[in-house]
Design a protein around this motif. Structure first.
Motif, short mmCIF file in Angstrom:
data_model
loop_
_atom_site.label_atom_id
_atom_site.label_comp_id
_atom_site.label_asym_id
_atom_site.label_seq_id
_atom_site.Cartn_x
_atom_site.Cartn_y
_atom_site.Cartn_z
N ILE A 58 0.84 -1.20 0.00
CA ILE A 58 0.00 0.00 0.00
C ILE A 58 0.88 1.25 0.00
O ILE A 58 0.63 2.20 -0.76
CB ILE A 58 -0.95 -0.01 1.21
N LYS A 59 1.92 1.27 0.83
CA LYS A 59 2.82 2.42 0.88
C LYS A 59 3.59 2.57 -0.42
O LYS A 59 3.83 3.69 -0.89
CB LYS A 59 3.79 2.27 2.06
N MET A 60 4.01 1.45 -1.01
CA MET A 60 4.78 1.49 -2.24
C MET A 60 3.98 2.10 -3.40
O MET A 60 4.53 2.77 -4.28
CB MET A 60 5.22 0.06 -2.59
N LEU A 61 2.65 1.89 -3.39
CA LEU A 61 1.82 2.37 -4.49
C LEU A 61 1.60 3.88 -4.47
O LEU A 61 1.28 4.46 -5.51
CB LEU A 61 0.46 1.65 -4.44
N GLU A 62 1.77 4.52 -3.32
CA GLU A 62 1.49 5.95 -3.22
C GLU A 62 2.34 6.80 -4.16
O GLU A 62 1.80 7.58 -4.94
CB GLU A 62 1.64 6.43 -1.77
N PRO A 63 3.69 6.70 -4.09
CA PRO A 63 4.49 7.52 -5.01
C PRO A 63 4.29 7.16 -6.47
O PRO A 63 4.38 8.03 -7.35
CB PRO A 63 5.94 7.25 -4.56
N ILE A 64 4.00 5.89 -6.76
CA ILE A 64 3.75 5.50 -8.15
C ILE A 64 2.47 6.15 -8.66
O ILE A 64 2.42 6.66 -9.79
CB ILE A 64 3.68 3.96 -8.27
#
Length: 262
Positions: A58-64
């Protein structure tokens, strides 16, 4: 008398046999119960790991997602900037800014717990059918997004290759140009274009084409990147909801509290 003793012996032997059978059944039941308890304890450990992986996803998807939104803004700005303009009204520096590489970070899924589940055959041991199905569906969507990334990269490559035929990128890389190229401000595109024109002190370079249709083709190639709307508005939000739902289901199924996840 003999017959009576024989009957008593037969009854005694039957009783002994019954006790042995009952003992064996009880032992098997206890063994099965112990194995099931061990399996459930192992599944709970996998569940803790899976929750941790999902939270990192979930955290990884934010900047993407943010990168995708910026790329879409740039595609929209390119279309707006060139709409109705003649070739003489299009500035090479502006077009260079508006057609900079469109890429976004590749996904970096946290799949350690998932791989452990599959390699141990533990996914088949999850008795909650809904939970097992949601785990499988989540993994399938991450694989789908990986395939989408490969498709998006091919669109980027095609657009970038054509851009090199239209936009002259041979700017003198002095301190003025470097300050522009390194600019990551969140200004609206129009304001950013004005700022760039003010900052840039080098020679003005003409476009590499004298045909406005080449510019239109370039805009169309970049326009293919609008497919990102399906990612940023549909697939990624859906994946986040699936991850959050899975975290809740796993925590409920295996009685996992916040302290267990640390």
């Amino acid at each position: 008398m003999i017959g009576s003793r024989g009957q008593k012996y037969a009854l005694y032997a039957s009783g002994e046999l019954l006790l042995v059978v009952v003992g064996i059944l009880i032992a098997l039941q206890v063994n099965n119960w112990n194995e099931e308890r061990i399996e459930q304890r192992q599944l709970a450990q996998y569940a803790i790991g899976l929750i941790s992986d999902l939270e990192r996803d979930i955290k990884m998807l934010e900047p993407i997602s943010e990168q995708m939104r910026k790329r879409l803004e740039e595609v929209d700005a390119l279309s707006t900037y060139t709409y109705g303009k003649t070739l003489n009204q299009i500035n090479n520096l502006d077009l260079w800014l508006l057609t900079r590489p469109l890429g976004y970070r590749p996904y970096q899924w946290n799949r350690t717990a998932m791989e452990q589940l599959k390699s141990a055959g533990a996914l088949r041991k999850i008795t909650n059918t809904e939970l097992a199905e949601k785990i499988t569906a989540y993994e399938a969507l991450t694989q789908h997004l990986d395939e989408d990334y490969r498709v998006d990269q091919s669109v980027i490559e095609e657009a970038s290759n054509f851009r090199d035929l239209i936009v002259d990128t041979n700017f003198l890389e002095d301190e003025h140009f470097t300050s522009i190229a390194d600019d990551n401000s969140d200004l609206p595109i129009d304001a950013k274009l004005s700022m760039w024109r003010e900052k840039y002190k080098g020679p003005q370079l003409p476009l590499l084409t004298d045909d406005i249709n080449d510019v239109k083709i370039l805009v169309n190639k970049y326009g293919k990147y609008n497919v990102l709307r399906a990612r940023v508005q549909g697939e990624i939000p859906r994946l986040k909801r699936m991850a959050e739902d899975l975290i809740r289901l796993l925590a409920d199924e295996y009685s996992i509290g916040e302290h267990d996840r640390r």
